[in-house]
Enzyme design. Structure first.
Site, PDB file in Angstrom:
ATOM      1  N   GLU A   1       9.280  -3.994  10.378  1.00 17.32           N
ATOM      2  CA  GLU A   1       9.706  -2.710   9.787  1.00 17.32           C
ATOM      3  C   GLU A   1      10.250  -1.785  10.869  1.00 17.32           C
ATOM      4  O   GLU A   1       9.580  -1.537  11.886  1.00 17.32           O
ATOM      5  CB  GLU A   1       8.512  -2.059   9.061  1.00 17.32           C
ATOM      6  CG  GLU A   1       8.879  -0.706   8.438  1.00 17.32           C
ATOM      7  CD  GLU A   1       7.852  -0.172   7.445  1.00 17.32           C
ATOM      8  OE1 GLU A   1       6.874  -0.890   7.141  1.00 17.32           O
ATOM      9  OE2 GLU A   1       8.047   0.958   6.986  1.00 17.32           O
TER      10      GLU A   1
ATOM     11  N   ASP B   1       0.844  -1.203   0.000  1.00 14.50           N
ATOM     12  CA  ASP B   1       0.000   0.000   0.000  1.00 14.50           C
ATOM     13  C   ASP B   1       0.879   1.252   0.000  1.00 14.50           C
ATOM     14  O   ASP B   1       0.376   2.376  -0.071  1.00 14.50           O
ATOM     15  CB  ASP B   1      -1.021  -0.013   1.144  1.00 14.50           C
ATOM     16  CG  ASP B   1      -0.377  -0.020   2.516  1.00 14.50           C
ATOM     17  OD1 ASP B   1       0.854  -0.162   2.613  1.00 14.50           O
ATOM     18  OD2 ASP B   1      -1.121   0.133   3.514  1.00 14.50           O
ATOM     19  N   SER B   2       2.218   1.047   0.008  1.00 14.98           N
ATOM     20  CA  SER B   2       3.143   2.162  -0.218  1.00 14.98           C
ATOM     21  C   SER B   2       2.903   2.775  -1.596  1.00 14.98           C
ATOM     22  O   SER B   2       3.415   3.851  -1.891  1.00 14.98           O
ATOM     23  CB  SER B   2       4.598   1.692  -0.102  1.00 14.98           C
ATOM     24  OG  SER B   2       4.818   0.555  -0.909  1.00 14.98           O
TER      25      SER B   2
ATOM     26  N   ASP C   1      -1.011  -6.068  -0.110  1.00 18.46           N
ATOM     27  CA  ASP C   1      -1.388  -5.430   1.154  1.00 18.46           C
ATOM     28  C   ASP C   1      -2.890  -5.216   1.259  1.00 18.46           C
ATOM     29  O   ASP C   1      -3.547  -4.815   0.286  1.00 18.46           O
ATOM     30  CB  ASP C   1      -0.724  -4.042   1.247  1.00 18.46           C
ATOM     31  CG  ASP C   1       0.564  -4.082   2.044  1.00 18.46           C
ATOM     32  OD1 ASP C   1       0.800  -5.062   2.776  1.00 18.46           O
ATOM     33  OD2 ASP C   1       1.336  -3.114   1.930  1.00 18.46           O
TER      34      ASP C   1
ATOM     35  N   LYS D   1      -1.177  -9.297   3.069  1.00 15.93           N
ATOM     36  CA  LYS D   1      -0.422  -8.810   4.233  1.00 15.93           C
ATOM     37  C   LYS D   1      -1.269  -7.801   4.980  1.00 15.93           C
ATOM     38  O   LYS D   1      -1.941  -6.965   4.348  1.00 15.93           O
ATOM     39  CB  LYS D   1       0.896  -8.169   3.775  1.00 15.93           C
ATOM     40  CG  LYS D   1       1.704  -7.567   4.929  1.00 15.93           C
ATOM     41  CD  LYS D   1       3.153  -7.296   4.544  1.00 15.93           C
ATOM     42  CE  LYS D   1       3.363  -6.017   3.782  1.00 15.93           C
ATOM     43  NZ  LYS D   1       2.915  -4.790   4.468  1.00 15.93           N
TER      44      LYS D   1
ATOM     45  N   GLU E   1      -1.287  -5.224   8.690  1.00 16.77           N
ATOM     46  CA  GLU E   1      -0.500  -4.638   9.770  1.00 16.77           C
ATOM     47  C   GLU E   1      -1.199  -4.862  11.111  1.00 16.77           C
ATOM     48  O   GLU E   1      -2.422  -4.706  11.194  1.00 16.77           O
ATOM     49  CB  GLU E   1      -0.334  -3.129   9.536  1.00 16.77           C
ATOM     50  CG  GLU E   1       0.387  -2.799   8.244  1.00 16.77           C
ATOM     51  CD  GLU E   1       0.522  -1.301   8.000  1.00 16.77           C
ATOM     52  OE1 GLU E   1       0.175  -0.494   8.900  1.00 16.77           O
ATOM     53  OE2 GLU E   1       0.973  -0.935   6.900  1.00 16.77           O
TER      54      GLU E   1
HETATM   55  O1  KIV Z   1       3.605  -1.115   1.632  1.00 10.82           O
HETATM   56  C1  KIV Z   1       4.793  -1.475   1.653  1.00 10.82           C
HETATM   57  O2  KIV Z   1       5.589  -1.182   0.751  1.00 10.82           O
HETATM   58  C2  KIV Z   1       5.244  -2.279   2.773  1.00 10.82           C
HETATM   59  C3  KIV Z   1       6.711  -2.518   2.898  1.00 10.82           C
HETATM   60  C4  KIV Z   1       7.374  -1.290   3.380  1.00 10.82           C
HETATM   61  C5  KIV Z   1       7.004  -3.690   3.759  1.00 10.82           C
HETATM   62  O3  KIV Z   1       4.451  -2.696   3.575  1.00 10.82           O
END
Ligand code: KIV
Length: 280
Positions: free
Chosen positions: A182, A44-45, A83, A113, A115
């Site tokens: 992280e 989600d970056s 994510d 993934k 969090e």
């Molecule tokens: O969204 C992302 O790029 C991430 C990485 C920084 C692990 O979760």
């Protein structure tokens, strides 16, 4: 060779470090897949790197599905890990399963993934029961930026360090197949890795994890801004891109581009016939 949750586990047991990179589109995914990188993370970056938001909070399920499906079309061997965006799972266990399912069905993710630690174990358990592999993410969790008061290293004091270790054990017990750590002190990340049987993947967490992940714009100097301290620049693709664009501008303005090799020929008699008709 196709990488799966089982091959990643075997890799960890063999002591072969797992390499993960973020990616958000088809053509980059295809290039990266050919390098042998084992996991492509549709992070989600993309809120920051692709959409230009100041954080990841505005990223939607539609954004994630759109980019995940594009990456999946380019990935042949790498595992596609996508994510779950902010508020796609925090709201309820039901939402978590429905939205993880959408990332698999519509985004062609092979694992998701999310969090968070102990508070999200029921969510992880339910997604895993639905046969969707889950990677957990602890330490600096960017979706909690407002609660954390900024992007800071996590687990530096006894209470937060202990909580992080307990959360890691909890997400493993809940069924997570892998854990991203992280911005965690290196020795703490190595300690967590020793406590777990699932692979750990670090970003700003030192060399003691079972693998590493980086945002590819950071490691290829494509972000235009300053890269974080932990992100080594492995190649200056940003400079290569700008030098190519400068050359294109120069040659277009001078008339050197396009040359004969970049154009298409027409039979002179046909062209003459067209001319004659126009000039009648
Ligand atoms: O969204 C992302 O790029 C991430 C990485 C920084 C692990 O979760």
């Amino acid at each position: 060779m196709k990488h799966t949750v089982s091959t990643l586990r075997q890799q960890q047991l063999n002591g072969d470090k797992i390499c993960m990179l973020t990616v958000y589109d088809y053509s980059t995914a295809k290039l990266m897949d050919q390098t042998g990188v084992e996991v492509l993370l549709v992070g989600d970056s993309l809120g920051n790197t692709i959409l230009g938001y100041p954080d990841t909070l505005s990223v939607t399920m539609e954004d994630m599905i759109h980019h995940s499906a594009a990456v999946a079309r380019g990935a042949q061997d790498a595992l596609v890990l996508t994510d779950m965006p902010f508020m796609s799972y925090q709201t309820s266990v039901y939402d978590a399963v429905v939205n993880a399912g959408r990332l698999v069905k519509e985004g062609r993710a092979e694992a998701v993934k999310l969090e968070g630690g102990r508070d999200f174990c029921p969510h992880i358990e339910a997604i895993v029961r639905a046969q969707i592999p889950v990677c957990a993410h602890l330490g600096l969790t960017p979706q909690s930026v407002n609660a954390l008061g900024g992007y800071k290293v996590q687990g530096k004091d006894e209470a937060t360090g202990l909580r992080l270790v307990e959360d890691a054990l909890a997400v493993e017990a809940a069924g997570a197949f892998m854990l991203v750590l992280e911005c965690v002190p290196s020795d703490l990340a190595a300690f967590v890795t020793k406590q777990l049987s699932i692979p750990t993947i670090g970003i700003g967490a030192g060399p003691g994890t079972d693998g590493q992940v980086l945002v590819y714009q950071d490691m290829l100097a494509l972000y235009g801004g300053k890269s974080p301290k932990f992100a080594k620049v492995f190649a200056d693709a940003g400079a290569a891109l700008q030098s190519g664009v400068h050359a294109y501008i120069d040659e277009t303005k001078s008339g050197a581009f396009p040359g004969a090799a970049h154009g298409f020929a027409i039979d002179p008699e046909i062209l003459q016939a067209i001319r004659d008709k126009i000039n009648l």
